[in-house]
Design a protein around this motif. Sequence first.
Motif, short mmCIF file in Angstrom:
data_model
loop_
_atom_site.label_atom_id
_atom_site.label_comp_id
_atom_site.label_asym_id
_atom_site.label_seq_id
_atom_site.Cartn_x
_atom_site.Cartn_y
_atom_site.Cartn_z
N GLU A 159 32.48 8.21 -71.83
CA GLU A 159 33.00 9.28 -72.67
C GLU A 159 33.14 8.81 -74.12
OE1 GLU A 159 36.79 11.70 -71.79
OE2 GLU A 159 35.06 12.74 -70.92
N ASP B 190 31.39 13.33 -78.62
CA ASP B 190 31.55 14.78 -78.55
C ASP B 190 31.05 15.41 -77.25
OD1 ASP B 190 32.67 14.73 -81.14
OD2 ASP B 190 30.68 14.89 -82.04
N TRP B 191 30.79 14.63 -76.23
CA TRP B 191 30.37 15.17 -74.95
C TRP B 191 31.43 14.82 -73.90
CZ3 TRP B 191 26.15 17.83 -72.95
CH2 TRP B 191 25.16 18.18 -73.87
N LYS B 192 31.98 15.82 -73.27
CA LYS B 192 32.87 15.60 -72.13
C LYS B 192 31.99 15.33 -70.92
CE LYS B 192 36.90 16.94 -73.93
NZ LYS B 192 37.58 15.87 -74.55
N SER C 23 32.35 16.25 -68.03
CA SER C 23 32.21 17.45 -67.20
C SER C 23 31.02 18.32 -67.64
CB SER C 23 33.50 18.27 -67.25
OG SER C 23 33.79 18.67 -68.56
N ARG C 24 30.53 18.11 -68.86
CA ARG C 24 29.38 18.87 -69.37
C ARG C 24 28.05 18.20 -69.05
NH1 ARG C 24 29.68 19.53 -75.37
NH2 ARG C 24 27.79 20.74 -74.99
N ILE C 25 28.10 16.98 -68.59
CA ILE C 25 26.87 16.22 -68.30
C ILE C 25 26.42 16.52 -66.88
CG2 ILE C 25 25.91 13.89 -68.09
CD1 ILE C 25 27.96 13.00 -70.21
#
Length: 147
Positions: free
Chosen positions: A78, A83-85, A87-89
Amino acid sequence: MTRTEERDSIFRIVFREAFFPPEGMGEQTEHYLDALLEEPEVFLPDMKQGLQPKDEDYIRDKVKAIIDQTEELDKMLESASKDWKLSRIGKAELAILRVGAYEIRFDDDIPEKVAINEALELAKKYCDEKAVSFINGVLNQLLTQTE
């Protein structure tokens, strides 16, 4: 098995963690290894030689280590994935990132650049083109943070 084939198997098992609780991963590992023994052409059609007991031990050990350190690996990822959670991957991308991050940070037998290159090969095989560059960026950022 080659190290690449072992890593592919490790990825496939770690990927299952998205669908099963961590305490069930030992059972998932055994299911995968049994299936690989029974039908290697289905799971790894290009496997150079069959699954050996040393391969099974290596896969079990690495999967357990990655699962046991998932929380720490996820914190590192993380931080490195600006800027990427997580959960979005995508699930496949996250499993590849966990394997790569583990190898970069905790596996002294695997050179860091090899870990990244192998992660990219997995991404090319299991993900789309955009994922390859994303995984490359995150793992290189992680590598920069460890230096």
